[in-house]
Design a protein around this motif. Structure first.
Motif, mmCIF file in Angstrom:
data_model
loop_
_atom_site.group_PDB
_atom_site.id
_atom_site.type_symbol
_atom_site.label_atom_id
_atom_site.label_comp_id
_atom_site.label_asym_id
_atom_site.label_seq_id
_atom_site.Cartn_x
_atom_site.Cartn_y
_atom_site.Cartn_z
ATOM 1 N N ASN A 1 39.093 -23.160 59.726
ATOM 2 C CA ASN A 1 38.397 -24.425 59.568
ATOM 3 C C ASN A 1 37.321 -24.527 60.658
ATOM 4 O O ASN A 1 37.636 -24.444 61.843
ATOM 5 C CB ASN A 1 39.393 -25.576 59.699
ATOM 6 C CG ASN A 1 38.794 -26.907 59.348
ATOM 7 O OD1 ASN A 1 37.585 -27.043 59.234
ATOM 8 N ND2 ASN A 1 39.650 -27.890 59.186
ATOM 9 N N PRO A 2 36.052 -24.696 60.278
ATOM 10 C CA PRO A 2 34.981 -24.750 61.287
ATOM 11 C C PRO A 2 35.156 -25.882 62.294
ATOM 12 O O PRO A 2 34.699 -25.784 63.423
ATOM 13 C CB PRO A 2 33.700 -24.950 60.470
ATOM 14 C CG PRO A 2 34.055 -24.717 59.061
ATOM 15 C CD PRO A 2 35.535 -24.805 58.921
ATOM 16 N N GLU A 3 35.848 -26.962 61.896
ATOM 17 C CA GLU A 3 36.060 -28.065 62.829
ATOM 18 C C GLU A 3 36.942 -27.649 64.001
ATOM 19 O O GLU A 3 36.815 -28.190 65.102
ATOM 20 C CB GLU A 3 36.696 -29.254 62.103
ATOM 21 C CG GLU A 3 35.767 -29.942 61.132
ATOM 22 C CD GLU A 3 36.448 -31.109 60.448
ATOM 23 O OE1 GLU A 3 37.577 -31.454 60.828
ATOM 24 O OE2 GLU A 3 35.841 -31.662 59.520
ATOM 25 N N LEU A 4 37.842 -26.694 63.777
ATOM 26 C CA LEU A 4 38.727 -26.257 64.860
ATOM 27 C C LEU A 4 37.970 -25.537 65.962
ATOM 28 O O LEU A 4 38.479 -25.389 67.068
ATOM 29 C CB LEU A 4 39.818 -25.333 64.315
ATOM 30 C CG LEU A 4 40.961 -26.008 63.585
ATOM 31 C CD1 LEU A 4 41.940 -24.978 63.058
ATOM 32 C CD2 LEU A 4 41.683 -26.984 64.494
ATOM 33 N N LEU A 5 36.768 -25.079 65.665
ATOM 34 C CA LEU A 5 35.984 -24.380 66.675
ATOM 35 C C LEU A 5 35.269 -25.350 67.618
ATOM 36 O O LEU A 5 34.746 -24.927 68.645
ATOM 37 C CB LEU A 5 34.974 -23.445 66.000
ATOM 38 C CG LEU A 5 35.599 -22.353 65.132
ATOM 39 C CD1 LEU A 5 34.513 -21.536 64.462
ATOM 40 C CD2 LEU A 5 36.505 -21.460 65.949
ATOM 41 N N GLN A 6 35.281 -26.632 67.297
ATOM 42 C CA GLN A 6 34.686 -27.622 68.193
ATOM 43 C C GLN A 6 35.692 -27.922 69.304
ATOM 44 O O GLN A 6 36.881 -28.145 69.047
ATOM 45 C CB GLN A 6 34.342 -28.893 67.433
ATOM 46 C CG GLN A 6 33.293 -28.680 66.365
ATOM 47 C CD GLN A 6 33.064 -29.929 65.543
ATOM 48 O OE1 GLN A 6 33.665 -30.976 65.806
ATOM 49 N NE2 GLN A 6 32.192 -29.829 64.556
ATOM 50 N N PRO A 7 35.239 -27.917 70.562
ATOM 51 C CA PRO A 7 36.166 -28.068 71.695
ATOM 52 C C PRO A 7 37.019 -29.333 71.648
ATOM 53 O O PRO A 7 38.214 -29.286 71.941
ATOM 54 C CB PRO A 7 35.244 -28.074 72.917
ATOM 55 C CG PRO A 7 34.007 -27.390 72.462
ATOM 56 C CD PRO A 7 33.870 -27.677 71.006
ATOM 57 N N ALA A 8 36.444 -30.460 71.265
ATOM 58 C CA ALA A 8 37.218 -31.708 71.250
ATOM 59 C C ALA A 8 38.322 -31.657 70.203
ATOM 60 O O ALA A 8 39.459 -32.087 70.455
ATOM 61 C CB ALA A 8 36.281 -32.887 70.983
ATOM 62 N N VAL A 9 38.018 -31.133 69.030
ATOM 63 C CA VAL A 9 39.017 -31.035 67.960
ATOM 64 C C VAL A 9 40.116 -30.060 68.353
ATOM 65 O O VAL A 9 41.312 -30.305 68.136
ATOM 66 C CB VAL A 9 38.344 -30.616 66.629
ATOM 67 C CG1 VAL A 9 39.384 -30.375 65.555
ATOM 68 C CG2 VAL A 9 37.337 -31.650 66.190
ATOM 69 N N LEU A 10 39.730 -28.937 68.969
ATOM 70 C CA LEU A 10 40.719 -27.945 69.397
ATOM 71 C C LEU A 10 41.645 -28.520 70.464
ATOM 72 O O LEU A 10 42.861 -28.309 70.428
ATOM 73 C CB LEU A 10 40.005 -26.689 69.915
ATOM 74 C CG LEU A 10 40.879 -25.511 70.289
ATOM 75 C CD1 LEU A 10 41.722 -25.058 69.110
ATOM 76 C CD2 LEU A 10 40.028 -24.361 70.792
ATOM 77 N N SER A 11 41.081 -29.278 71.377
ATOM 78 C CA SER A 11 41.893 -29.901 72.422
ATOM 79 C C SER A 11 42.877 -30.909 71.829
ATOM 80 O O SER A 11 44.056 -30.946 72.215
ATOM 81 C CB SER A 11 40.983 -30.579 73.443
ATOM 82 O OG SER A 11 41.749 -31.161 74.456
ATOM 83 N N GLU A 12 42.405 -31.735 70.896
ATOM 84 C CA GLU A 12 43.291 -32.705 70.250
ATOM 85 C C GLU A 12 44.383 -31.996 69.433
ATOM 86 O O GLU A 12 45.527 -32.459 69.383
ATOM 87 C CB GLU A 12 42.489 -33.648 69.352
ATOM 88 C CG GLU A 12 41.640 -34.634 70.122
ATOM 89 C CD GLU A 12 42.470 -35.499 71.053
ATOM 90 O OE1 GLU A 12 43.554 -35.972 70.644
ATOM 91 O OE2 GLU A 12 42.038 -35.699 72.200
ATOM 92 N N THR A 13 44.038 -30.892 68.812
ATOM 93 C CA THR A 13 45.035 -30.129 68.052
ATOM 94 C C THR A 13 46.110 -29.585 68.977
ATOM 95 O O THR A 13 47.302 -29.611 68.647
ATOM 96 C CB THR A 13 44.348 -28.970 67.294
ATOM 97 O OG1 THR A 13 43.318 -29.501 66.471
ATOM 98 C CG2 THR A 13 45.334 -28.197 66.451
ATOM 99 N N ARG A 14 45.699 -29.086 70.144
ATOM 100 C CA ARG A 14 46.680 -28.590 71.127
ATOM 101 C C ARG A 14 47.611 -29.710 71.588
ATOM 102 O O ARG A 14 48.825 -29.514 71.691
ATOM 103 C CB ARG A 14 45.950 -27.994 72.323
ATOM 104 C CG ARG A 14 45.343 -26.653 72.056
ATOM 105 C CD ARG A 14 44.662 -26.122 73.291
ATOM 106 N NE ARG A 14 44.096 -24.815 73.029
ATOM 107 C CZ ARG A 14 42.952 -24.385 73.526
ATOM 108 N NH1 ARG A 14 42.262 -25.154 74.350
ATOM 109 N NH2 ARG A 14 42.508 -23.188 73.244
#
Length: 131
Positions: free
Chosen positions: A69-82
């Motif tokens: 998912n291209p959104e997961l490559l955005q730092p803020a989204v990745l941080s929230e996912t973690r």
């Protein structure tokens, strides 16, 4: 010593005529004709044959998913996912026992470390951008 032509002539043997012809002697092809074998070429680009992938490239292909998912490559989204995954692992550790609980807690601790690193990077970038 040269061999006589008679000896070579004796090797010249062939069928000169057919005296009896039986129906079972007839050999016919099937009515529809013989089907040719199906040929499916193996699609391999020449570059893949001439330049094989290194071990690092093959390992990266096995580890990185084909579709992400291209959104997961955005730092803020990745941080929230973690953070979300860390919280879900901590909740799952409450229901687990034994070695499973230890493994789940180790995963949650790893995610906690990554969340802390995300925050440190964010703070360092903000200081850098302020000047």
């Amino acid at each position: 010593m040269v061999e006589s032509p008679r000896r070579i002539a004796a090797l010249n043997v062939g069928v000169t005529e057919i005296n009896e012809w039986r129906a079972r002697d007839e050999q016919h092809l099937p009515q529809g004709g013989r089907s040719l074998p199906t040929f499916f070429p193996e699609v391999r680009p020449l570059d893949a044959i001439l330049r094989r992938q290194t071990l690092d490239e093959r390992l990266a292909n096995d580890v990185v998913p084909d579709e992400i998912n291209p959104e997961l490559l955005q730092p803020a989204v990745l941080s929230e996912t973690r953070k979300s995954l860390r919280d879900r692992l901590a909740a799952a550790a409450g229901n687990a026992t034994g070695q499973a609980r230890t493994d789940i807690l180790a995963g949650a601790a790893l995610l906690e470390t990554e969340v802390a690193l995300d925050e440190e990077i964010r703070e360092a970038l903000s200081v850098l951008l302020r000047g």
